[in-house]
Design a protein around this motif. Structure first.
Motif, short mmCIF file in Angstrom:
data_model
loop_
_atom_site.label_atom_id
_atom_site.label_comp_id
_atom_site.label_asym_id
_atom_site.label_seq_id
_atom_site.Cartn_x
_atom_site.Cartn_y
_atom_site.Cartn_z
N ALA A 12 10.92 -7.41 -14.83
CA ALA A 12 10.55 -6.04 -14.44
C ALA A 12 11.70 -5.26 -13.83
N THR A 42 6.22 -4.24 -5.02
CA THR A 42 6.57 -4.05 -6.43
C THR A 42 6.61 -5.39 -7.16
N ALA A 47 5.26 -8.88 -8.94
CA ALA A 47 4.13 -9.17 -9.82
C ALA A 47 3.00 -9.77 -8.99
N SER A 68 -3.66 -2.23 -6.42
CA SER A 68 -3.37 -3.67 -6.46
C SER A 68 -1.89 -3.97 -6.42
N LYS A 69 -1.09 -3.00 -6.79
CA LYS A 69 0.36 -3.20 -6.68
C LYS A 69 1.04 -1.84 -6.71
N LEU A 70 2.31 -1.82 -6.37
CA LEU A 70 3.04 -0.57 -6.38
C LEU A 70 4.10 -0.63 -7.46
N THR A 71 4.30 0.49 -8.11
CA THR A 71 5.24 0.51 -9.22
C THR A 71 6.52 1.20 -8.80
N LEU A 72 7.60 0.51 -9.07
CA LEU A 72 8.91 1.01 -8.75
C LEU A 72 9.36 2.00 -9.82
N ILE A 99 0.83 6.55 -15.15
CA ILE A 99 0.19 6.10 -13.91
C ILE A 99 -0.41 7.27 -13.14
N GLU A 144 -7.37 -2.93 -12.28
CA GLU A 144 -7.92 -2.72 -10.93
C GLU A 144 -9.43 -2.53 -11.01
N ASP A 151 0.12 -9.98 -14.75
CA ASP A 151 1.10 -10.37 -13.74
C ASP A 151 1.86 -9.17 -13.19
N ILE A 159 5.54 -4.56 -18.47
CA ILE A 159 6.75 -5.14 -19.06
C ILE A 159 6.66 -6.66 -19.26
N HIS A 202 -5.31 3.69 -17.55
CA HIS A 202 -6.07 4.08 -16.37
C HIS A 202 -7.46 4.56 -16.75
#
Lengths: 640, 257
Positions: free
Chosen positions: A75, A237, A239, A278-282, A387, B35, B57, B62, B86
């Motif tokens: 990533a 960021t 996984a 659930s996660k943050l995207t860089l 996003i 989500e 994951d 990617i 989304h």
């Protein structure tokens, strides 16, 4: 315990060459008598596995993903640094070394960093030979771009997918060795413990994630290439599967943990949109080459990206350009993140939550044209639009800092060996090269340096002194480790409480973000320590993990990882508490200059903090490795 | 938003699976598809029901780990990965059917999780350039025209998710194999092994039981990375050329591409 960093004597530029000559060698015909376990198949793991197998060692690799190609190195977006000086702009090995030491706020070893800069040039050669399609100029030669914390263009890249291409290169090299029978790959297999026999790492315990089968593997050496622990914060960021369990369990078996509080908060991430997050995207740091960071001079509540154009130029505060005229938007990550936090704390943040700043490309598009910007960042812009629903060609992006990387990790000596003989840590899993802050495009460089060009040399020195005999996994040390690991899984399954693993993980993350994040103080850290202890206690009484241990059970996998995060989090807080100075990503409010910049304290804290595990609920013991700077002069970092 | 979800549930590889219906009323349009499933799973666990297993994951499009056949399309209605899809792409009140990848070479492990190790074995058969660590010349020694490098990159961008196979009525893996063959055949570094590479990879693809390509181009339409079927054309050229002139494989048996 005394920490011996094994840094070779001699002038900086000759240390690695001399060291390579002094290392013992294993005869080519004898290499096949040694077995090496590699845990994790990211850049460090895959490159090490391939290189060691090419030398003739027997390698087993393990990863929890369904394929080695999916490790989270994939990533990494922006690029990889190398001191090639292809741009004729004054780069050199020494300059890359200097920038990295300075960027790390003088908390890394000179010798390690110099070696990193030295081998950086070989990495690019190797990757190109493997077929990594780096960006090129029209003349067919390699293209470069500049990155935060540097004033030369030394970053090689493959669109915004550099990590992917480098990892697929290392994966292909590993595949070649799998085909040759020199590497045996175990996907969907997670390491549960490291096995120490007569003081040496001699194997690991694993769980087959599909069948739940617990197995023991013995070897002559074990390499942990298991990445960082940013997921302690829940939102990061990293996984979703990235975890600290391998490193943490090795720590509990005797491997010291270096600088656990050094975490990197990346300035350019997509802001949180809701509780479900659930996660943050860089968004790659390379965006800061052309994007300008700003907020309104006066607070505007709930300012959306679509209304940004309504704020006239005179009412905008390009705060990085204003405060740091020399580096502008390209200041290092810690500085950029902290300043974004400041303006949001002042109420000048934008977006529905007020926890965001603009990253504006309108000037760059006017200057270079949409086509050029699209060629540079097309996939990042697309990702952003997917996003958020906003089109960054038309409106500014909104960004906010997020946990991205951990500079801390298992303490290793110059040979990348931990304090357990025969146990090595490579890549993000070790603490070694980035000091208190990592520069952009340096993680890929370090992972591949460790795997391709360092461990193949240093491991021979250790193995040359090892008997060829394999040891049986029937030994009591293996049986005991299996029992312990199995016991922990069954304990998690037997609690049958009321809250889910994610709920606990989220709570832990909030504590860490609030008190051990971008800005830390004594009072907050003490409170955090107490809160973590309470949360951990509650977790072991009230977590709910359904299903059994003899099947694919992703909740059980998560619970097991979170249980380790709960312990590691406390050590991070302890480390942050004891380091009463600000350096790099570690900002202690008590140690700041008048204008809010970090104030280092070299007299008291120019050392690596290496922590020794002493048993459950026992305070860990601090060991110090003094950092000696013989080549660079310690100065307060200034990007003004 | 309130949704009705019809989800494939299957205890294990050898168990019989079935669709189960769930009503999900805690959906926000800003959630990613995964989500949305996270929230469903939290609800299920609270009720003492086993959560739905699905692969995921990086959640940034990617790693290629996430899959899901959503309303009859791999990765759902957009040409992206499921993690980047989304809920704003769906309507309130909609019924969504969620299945695992359906292809014989991708057996179901549990619920929506499938085994894609066949892809690894195809790569192991020849998806590499044989160069040992340390044996590389200077990176700028061989200039590569930008156009060629860019085209190689277009192919190399494959994330190995398997959507191409899932989309294909023949369960063909041609786009996946073509992406690697094309990437390495385009670059001068890859020329030395181009014949053996294509022969071995195609042979392994056939041995795994993937179907033949009949040029429906469903793979291209669903590929989250937009990889073009032009690479399949290149694979075919590489393959025929190798078959006619190769000195590598003693037997020319194998797939017809």
């Amino acid at each position: 315990m005394t920490l011996d960093s094994k840094i070779p004597d001699g002038p900086l530029a000759e240390k690695w060459t001399r060291h390579k000559f002094n290392l013992k060698l294993v005869n080519p015909a004898n290499k096949r008598k040694y077995d090496i376990i590699v845990v994790g198949t990211g850049l460090a793991g895959a490159s090490a596995a391939a290189s060691l197998a090419e030398l003739g060692y027997n390698v087993k690799t393990f990863c929890f993903q369904d394929s080695p190609r999916r490790a989270h190195s994939i990533a990494a977006q922006g690029g990889i640094n190398a001191a090639k000086n292809y741009q004729n702009d004054g780069d050199s090995v020494y300059r890359l070394f200097y920038d990295t030491i300075k960027g790390g706020d003088y908390r890394a070893r000179e010798a390690n960093v110099y070696r990193l800069a030295e081998v950086s040039v070989n990495i690019i050669d190797q990757c190109v030979a493997q077929g990594v399609p780096f960006a090129r100029e029209y003349g067919g030669l390699l293209a470069n771009r500049s990155f935060g914390g540097a004033q030369v263009s030394r970053t090689f890249y493959a669109r915004g997918q550099t990590g992917q291409q480098l990892l697929l290169g290392a994966y292909s090299a590993m595949n070649r060795q799998i085909a040759a029978g020199k590497v045996k790959s175990y996907p969907r297999t997670e390491m549960l413990d490291v096995v120490v026999v007569d003081g040496r790492a001699r194997g690991i315990i694993t769980r087959d994630l599909i069948t739940g089968k617990i197995e023991a593997h013995s070897a002559h050496a074990v390499l942990l290439c298991t990445g960082g622990y940013g997921n302690v914060f829940y939102l990061s960021t990293n996984a979703k599967g990235s975890n600290a369990s391998a490193a943490w369990r090795a720590h509990k078996k005797g491997a010291l943990f270096g600088n656990p509080c050094f975490t990197q908060i990346h300035p350019t991430c997509i802001p949180v949109s809701g509780h479900h997050q659930s996660k943050l995207t860089l968004m790659s740091e390379s965006l800061r080459n052309d994007g300008r960071v700003w907020v309104p001079k006066k607070p505007v509540k709930g300012l959306t990206a679509r209304d940004a154009a309504k704020i006239p130029e005179s009412e905008r505060d390009y705060f990085l350009e204003r405060r740091y005229p020399a580096f502008g938007n390209l200041v290092p990550r810690d500085v950029a993140s902290r300043n974004a936090k400041y303006v949001c704390d002042e109420g000048r943040g934008v977006g529905p939550t007020g926890l965001a700043v603009f990253l504006d490309f309108s000037d760059a598009i006017k200057r270079d044209g949409k086509k050029t910007i699209e060629a540079r960042y097309g996939n990042l812009f697309d990702m952003y639009q997917q996003i958020t629903g906003d089109n960054p060609y038309e409106v500014p992006m909104m960004i906010y800092p997020a946990v991205h990387y951990t500079m801390g990790g298992l303490w290793v000596d110059y040979n990348l060996m931990t304090t357990i003989p025969g146990l090595y840590a490579l890549g993000e899993a070790n603490f070694s090269d980035h000091g208190a802050n990592r520069l952009g495009a340096s993680a890929l460089m370090q992972g591949l340096a460790d795997g391709y060009f360092i461990i193949p040399y240093t491991i021979g020195d250790y193995l040359a002194g090892m008997p060829y005999e394999k040891i049986s996994t029937d030994r009591p040390e293996f049986k005991e480790a299996i029992e312990q690991a199995t016991g922990r899984l069954h304990r998690l399954l037997s609690i049958k409480g009321k809250k889910t693993v994610d709920e606990y993980h989220r709570e832990l993350g909030m504590i860490m973000w609030d008190y051990c994040g971008m800005s830390r103080n004594e009072e907050g850290l003490k409170l955090a320590k107490k809160k973590i202890q309470e949360l951990r206690e509650e977790f072991w009484q009230n977590v709910n993990v359904l299903g059994s241990a003899n099947e694919l059970n992703m909740e059980l996998e998560k619970a097991n990882r979170v249980s380790d995060f709960m312990e590691l989090a406390e050590l991070m807080v302890d480390d942050a508490l004891h380091r009463r100075e600000s350096c790099g990503g570690h900002f202690r409010e008590e140690s700041a200059t008048e204008d809010g910049e970090a104030r280092r304290n070299d007299n008291e804290f120019a050392y690596v903090a290496a922590w020794e595990y002493k048993g459950e609920n026992q305070p860990e013991v601090l060991h110090k490795e003094e950092l000696k700077f013989e080549n660079v002069k310690l100065t307060q970092r200034s990007y003004k | 938003m309130k949704l009705t979800l019809k989800i494939w549930r299957q205890k294990g590889p050898n168990e019989k699976g079935e669709f189960k219906t769930y009503v999900h009323d805690k959906v926000s349009p800003d959630m990613s598809f995964l989500e949305m499933l996270d929230v469903l799973n939290t609800e299920l666990i609270k009720k003492g029901e086993e959560p739905v297993h699905f692969d995921h994951d990086c959640r940034e499009g990617i790693c290629g780990m996430c899959s899901l056949y959503i309303n009859g399309r791999p990765h759902g209605p957009l040409q992206t990965t499921t993690c980047q899809l989304h809920m704003r792409s769906f309507k309130d009140g909609e019924t969504i059917t969620i299945e695992p990848w359906r292809a014989k070479p991708f057996p179901v492990i549990k619920d929506l999780v499938v085994d894609r190790s066949a892809f690894d074995r195809i790569q192991q058969a020849g998806g590499y350039i044989s160069v040992n660590t340390g044996a590389a010349p200077d990176a700028n020694e061989i200039p590569i025209p930008k156009k060629i490098a860019d085209e190689a990159m277009d192919a190399a961008t494959c994330i190995g998710c398997g959507a191409c196979v899932a989309a294909c009525k023949n369960a063909s893996a041609m786009l996946f194999v073509a992406a690697k063959v094309s990437h390495l055949a385009l670059l001068p570094q890859g020329h030395a092994e181009r014949k053996e590479r294509v022969e071995r990879m195609v042979a392994q693809m056939d041995a795994e039981g993937f179907g033949a390509c009949t040029n429906t181009r469903a793979c291209e339409a669903e590929c989250p990375k937009g990889i073009s079927v032009a690479h399949i054309a290149r694979l075919n050229r590489e393959y025929y050329n190798a078959m006619l002139t190769s000195y590598e494989l003693p037997s020319k048996a194998g797939g017809d591409g």
